[in-house]
Design a protein around this motif. Structure first.
Motif, PDB file in Angstrom:
ATOM      1  N   GLY A   1       0.847  -1.184   0.000  1.00 21.61           N
ATOM      2  CA  GLY A   1       0.000   0.000   0.000  1.00 21.61           C
ATOM      3  C   GLY A   1       0.876   1.225   0.000  1.00 21.61           C
ATOM      4  O   GLY A   1       2.089   1.132   0.058  1.00 21.61           O
TER       5      GLY A   1
ATOM      6  N   VAL B   1      -5.861  -2.895  -6.476  1.00 20.05           N
ATOM      7  CA  VAL B   1      -6.295  -2.518  -5.134  1.00 20.05           C
ATOM      8  C   VAL B   1      -5.178  -1.774  -4.398  1.00 20.05           C
ATOM      9  O   VAL B   1      -5.430  -0.909  -3.570  1.00 20.05           O
ATOM     10  CB  VAL B   1      -6.782  -3.752  -4.345  1.00 20.05           C
ATOM     11  N   GLU B   2      -3.961  -2.071  -4.745  1.00 20.75           N
ATOM     12  CA  GLU B   2      -2.852  -1.395  -4.063  1.00 20.75           C
ATOM     13  C   GLU B   2      -2.823   0.088  -4.377  1.00 20.75           C
ATOM     14  O   GLU B   2      -2.339   0.895  -3.597  1.00 20.75           O
ATOM     15  CB  GLU B   2      -1.518  -2.038  -4.455  1.00 20.75           C
TER      16      GLU B   2
ATOM     17  N   CYS C   1      -5.285   2.030  -4.443  1.00 19.09           N
ATOM     18  CA  CYS C   1      -6.237   2.740  -3.589  1.00 19.09           C
ATOM     19  C   CYS C   1      -5.885   2.629  -2.112  1.00 19.09           C
ATOM     20  O   CYS C   1      -6.481   3.297  -1.289  1.00 19.09           O
ATOM     21  CB  CYS C   1      -7.635   2.178  -3.772  1.00 19.09           C
ATOM     22  N   TRP C   2      -4.961   1.756  -1.795  1.00 16.95           N
ATOM     23  CA  TRP C   2      -4.753   1.430  -0.380  1.00 16.95           C
ATOM     24  C   TRP C   2      -3.808   2.423   0.279  1.00 16.95           C
ATOM     25  O   TRP C   2      -2.636   2.474  -0.021  1.00 16.95           O
ATOM     26  CB  TRP C   2      -4.218   0.004  -0.255  1.00 16.95           C
ATOM     27  N   LYS C   3      -4.357   3.230   1.159  1.00 17.24           N
ATOM     28  CA  LYS C   3      -3.524   4.114   1.964  1.00 17.24           C
ATOM     29  C   LYS C   3      -3.397   3.462   3.329  1.00 17.24           C
ATOM     30  O   LYS C   3      -4.287   3.553   4.155  1.00 17.24           O
ATOM     31  CB  LYS C   3      -4.173   5.488   2.088  1.00 17.24           C
ATOM     32  N   LYS C   4      -2.295   2.794   3.567  1.00 19.89           N
ATOM     33  CA  LYS C   4      -2.225   2.053   4.812  1.00 19.89           C
ATOM     34  C   LYS C   4      -1.673   2.931   5.929  1.00 19.89           C
ATOM     35  O   LYS C   4      -0.858   3.804   5.683  1.00 19.89           O
ATOM     36  CB  LYS C   4      -1.417   0.775   4.644  1.00 19.89           C
TER      37      LYS C   4
ATOM     38  N   SER D   1      -8.576   0.333   6.760  1.00 19.25           N
ATOM     39  CA  SER D   1      -7.938   0.963   5.607  1.00 19.25           C
ATOM     40  C   SER D   1      -7.980   0.012   4.410  1.00 19.25           C
ATOM     41  O   SER D   1      -8.175   0.442   3.276  1.00 19.25           O
ATOM     42  CB  SER D   1      -6.501   1.357   5.941  1.00 19.25           C
ATOM     43  N   ALA D   2      -7.822  -1.279   4.679  1.00 17.32           N
ATOM     44  CA  ALA D   2      -7.865  -2.263   3.598  1.00 17.32           C
ATOM     45  C   ALA D   2      -9.280  -2.360   3.017  1.00 17.32           C
ATOM     46  O   ALA D   2      -9.464  -2.391   1.802  1.00 17.32           O
ATOM     47  CB  ALA D   2      -7.405  -3.618   4.116  1.00 17.32           C
TER      48      ALA D   2
ATOM     49  N   ALA E   1      -9.991   0.449   0.789  1.00 15.78           N
ATOM     50  CA  ALA E   1      -9.324   0.306  -0.505  1.00 15.78           C
ATOM     51  C   ALA E   1     -10.119  -0.615  -1.424  1.00 15.78           C
ATOM     52  O   ALA E   1     -10.314  -0.319  -2.594  1.00 15.78           O
ATOM     53  CB  ALA E   1      -7.911  -0.230  -0.303  1.00 15.78           C
TER      54      ALA E   1
ATOM     55  N   CYS F   1     -11.776   0.949  -4.926  1.00 13.61           N
ATOM     56  CA  CYS F   1     -11.137   0.622  -6.200  1.00 13.61           C
ATOM     57  C   CYS F   1     -12.062  -0.095  -7.180  1.00 13.61           C
ATOM     58  O   CYS F   1     -11.681  -0.347  -8.306  1.00 13.61           O
ATOM     59  CB  CYS F   1      -9.895  -0.218  -5.968  1.00 13.61           C
TER      60      CYS F   1
ATOM     61  N   PHE G   1      -4.404  -8.788   3.197  1.00  9.63           N
ATOM     62  CA  PHE G   1      -3.553  -7.604   3.326  1.00  9.63           C
ATOM     63  C   PHE G   1      -2.590  -7.872   4.470  1.00  9.63           C
ATOM     64  O   PHE G   1      -3.020  -8.132   5.587  1.00  9.63           O
ATOM     65  CB  PHE G   1      -4.393  -6.365   3.625  1.00  9.63           C
TER      66      PHE G   1
END
Lengths: 443, 314
Positions: free
Chosen positions: A39, B230-231, B233-236, B281-282, B285, B289, B309
């Motif tokens: 991420g 998906v990665e 969109c993922w703000k971890k 967060s996951a 995402a 997405c 994740f």
């Protein structure tokens, strides 16, 4: 030679074999799994509209609270507050769920709505809700009552709630910083103790500036400060009560006493006492005034700092030649050196979270601020330059504040940096400022 | 009941070996390891046949797959020579370039690039410069200029090099005037000198193809495709030290168009505040997405699956 297993043994052996096979096979019948690892560690887009005014006169405070929250979250580097000009929907009623599509459109991932209402008894009621825009869930919601002049404090508390709910860590916005305010020409600096909110607001001066003050430190109760002052004689360690303005000398020692710090329970002060050309660490119980010696070396031992659980301390010593960082049990005993890089290390301070020790590192003509794990591994320099010194941790251990002197005719000022080394920010102060110390959370 | 000790040992050893084999070989079977989706594909003969088999959405009038056509595409020759060809720089101070030979002539002459050494010498003199690089092809700019001040076409470059006297100081050029009607002359009318040699034009005109046509266009696995989408969109959340062991598992049901059929259900149970935030967060995402672009041929596989994740690096 024969070996005779009983029937039970054979059966149990077979059963365990079957079990073994079973566990192996069970995992094979799941849905397909896809691993996602990469991420972005990116600031979270959050929308913070002005808080709704319960009555017409509360408009100003509603705007102010939203601004303080926005500023707090932005400075943390973990959030990207969205400009209010981009908002499509105007929040007028916080009791109804917002139209999440309107906030999705502007890419907000979280939304804060709130209301400030003046009560009949003169108090101020503050309510807020934190929404997850993607799922439409309310993540948290609270209400507080306070007197109207403390609206800033309420804004900090709400900021902490949002921070905690969205990052999973404690916040640090409802806290204060004590520092040494410096004014006047370089040769004749007037140094006063000053206190402010962590965002630089509400500055208060605690001393008049007649005497030189250094290294102020908060007690865990946040009502007391210990610091070192050059009075008429030798520099001494003082205790200062913020509320009453009272101050007293800690102990009555023959030589100079310096670099004090409170224990995590606030009952003791640990400091250095000068003895001839050396200095050793002592701890004094504030109630009984009894003093215990912790080190006894022909070297300069100074800058002690407790681990958050109070079991160990870290300190600076030149017993190995150059100043380096050592740790030892809080009751004394053998010390382990933990800093082994080039140059010399000083002013260690243990993170309130317990995971890192921050330090000032001097070498190659530069002063750097860095952190290392408590066993000395994983050293990471956060900032380096002509002169950086005096790190202090935010209450959650995520942010380090320090002072930087650019050299020349200017003076020092305060900065914060994330322990990842990113997001360096200047902290606004009225004049020059040095020697910051971050308080624990106020509530 | 008596059992030989060696027999017992043998049984125990077998059980151990078989059991170990079951555990260590079977447990990883269904985990789709992370892999990057790259545009490079290795296509087997079988797959090539599938790709060229055609598409059901193809136009009716294209009767056969076009792959044979591509095979006999015109050869690309002399790419280098063509690309370096450059219009002479025309400035106010340089004398006007000698107009090129008429259009009809030059075409045959093109292939021989002039020898560089011989021509590089007289560089200071403006005249030869123009002669040398001038392959006989039409230079539109020069042509436009030629019309303005007509000159007799010079003889072949080589001959002229010897014949022409050293250049006289440039006579003042007539004022530049802007003529709208000549804009067209400034356009580069040369043939494009590069063609795709292979690959991407393979099936650009989809033919209806044969009855067996059914291939997906991309042979990268759908898992890697989902991961890369998906990665983005993922703000971890940043978790520091304690973040290293977190893992969030969801069960996801997708519709044929790649959008979510239901809200993804989390399989794991968050035990710490940070874990909860990580899981949220996951989830954010996955929702944000959609729709996912995944190969329709594998719909049976991706209509119901479990994305994991994780911070655990295997």
């Amino acid at each position: 030679m024969l070996f005779r297993p009983s029937r039970r043994q054979i059966i149990s052996g077979m059963a365990s074999t079957g079990l073994l096979m079973g566990t192996g096979a069970r995992t094979a019948f799941g849905q397909a799994r896809v691993q996602i690892t990469e991420g972005n560690v990116a600031p979270l887009p959050i929308a913070i509209p002005n808080f709704v005014a319960g009555t017409a006169s509360d408009n100003e405070v509603g705007v102010g609270v939203a601004q303080v929250i926005t500023n707090n979250l932005k400075r943390s580097g973990l959030f990207a507050p969205i400009d209010q000009a981009a908002f499509i929907e105007k929040v007028t009623n916080i009791d109804a769920p917002p139209q999440f599509q309107n906030w999705k459109t502007i890419n907000a991932q979280a939304l804060v709505t709130g209301r400030m209402t003046r009560q009949g008894d003169g108090r101020l009621k503050a309510e807020f809700r934190l929404w997850d825009v993607a799922t439409g869930q309310q993540l948290t919601g609270q209400q507080y009552f306070t007197s109207p002049e403390y609206w800033r404090r309420i804004a900090h508390i709400i900021s902490d709630q949002i921070y905690e709910r969205l990052t999973g860590e404690k916040g640090y916005f409802d806290s204060r910083v004590v520092f040494v305010d410096e004014t006047g020409a370089k040769e004749r600096r007037v140094k006063r103790l000053a206190l402010m909110d962590q965002d630089g607001a509400n500055v208060r001066y605690l001393t008049r500036g007649a005497d030189l003050v250094l290294t102020p430190r908060f007690s865990p109760s946040t009502q007391e400060i210990t610091y070192m002052e050059f009075g008429q004689g030798d520099p001494r360690v003082y205790l200062f009560n913020i509320e009453t303005g009272q101050r007293e000398i800690v102990g009555n020692f023959p030589g100079m006493s310096f670099s004090p710090r409170f224990s995590p329970d606030g009952q003791r002060v640990i400091m250095s006492l000068q003895q001839g050309g050396n200095s050793n660490l002592f701890v004094m119980d504030l109630r009984s005034k009894s003093t215990t010696r912790l080190t006894d070396t022909p070297a300069i031992d100074t800058s002690p700092s407790y681990a958050p659980d109070g079991s160990r301390i870290c300190f600076e010593s030149d017993r190995g030649g150059k100043p380096q960082i050592y740790t030892m049990a809080a009751t004394g005993g053998p010390a382990q050196r933990i800093s082994f890089g080039d140059g010399s290390y000083s002013t260690p301070v243990w993170s309130p979270r317990g995971d890192y020790i921050a330090f000032t590192k001097q070498g190659g003509g530069q002063f750097a601020i860095g952190i290392m794990k408590t066993d000395g591994s994983g050293e990471r320099i956060l900032t380096a330059g002509y002169h950086n010194e005096g790190p202090t941790f935010a209450p959650n251990g995520r942010v380090v504040m320090f002072f930087r002197d650019p050299g020349g005719s200017g003076g020092p000022s305060l900065f914060t940096v994330d322990i990842s080394g990113r997001n360096e920010q200047r902290v606004p102060t009225p004049g020059f400022a040095s020697d910051p110390a971050w308080s624990p959370l106020l509530s | 009941m008596k059992v030989d000790k060696t027999f017992a040992a043998s049984v125990a050893l077998h059980v151990l070996v078989i059991g170990w084999g079951l555990v260590s070989f079977s447990s990883k079977a269904f985990v789709s390891m992370p892999e990057d989706s790259l545009p490079v594909e290795i296509i087997s003969a079988d797959q090539l046949a599938k790709v060229t088999a055609g598409m059901k959405s193809g136009k009716k009038e294209v009767k056969t797959p076009l792959v044979e056509k591509v095979a006999e595409a015109k050869p690309i020759d002399d790419t280098v020579g063509k690309i370096t060809e450059k219009a002479p720089v025309v400035t106010d101070t340089t004398p006007p370039p000698p107009p090129p030979t008429p259009v009809e002539k030059p075409v045959e002459k093109k292939p021989d690039p002039p020898k560089p050494v011989a021509e590089s010498k007289p560089k200071e003199e403006p005249k030869p410069i123009e002669k040398k690089p001038d392959p006989p092809k039409v230079d539109p700019i020069a042509e436009a200029l030629k019309k303005e001040e007509p000159k007799k076409p010079p003889p072949k470059p080589q001959a002229q090099a010897a014949a022409t006297p050293p250049p006289t100081p440039p006579k003042p050029k007539p004022e530049r005037t802007f003529d709208q009607s000549k804009i067209a002359a400034l356009l580069d009318k040369r043939d494009p000198s590069r063609n795709a040699a292979t690959g991407d034009t393979l099936n650009s005109n989809a033919a209806l193809g044969l009855s067996k046509g059914k291939a997906a266009d991309n042979s990268a696995t759908w898992g890697a495709m989902f991961k890369s989408q998906v990665e983005r969109c993922w703000k971890k959340p940043y978790g520091g030290i304690e973040a290293q062991m977190t893992e969030a598992i969801f069960s996801v049901k997708l519709k044929q168009d790649g959008s979510l059929e239901t809200t993804p259900a989390s399989i794991s149970n968050p035990s710490t505040p940070y874990f909860r935030v990580y899981q949220e967060s996951a989830l954010r995402a996955i929702i944000e997405c959609q729709p996912y672009k995944l190969p329709a041929a594998y719909f049976d596989e991706w209509k119901f699956f479990e994305p994991v994740f994780t911070e655990r690096r295997s």
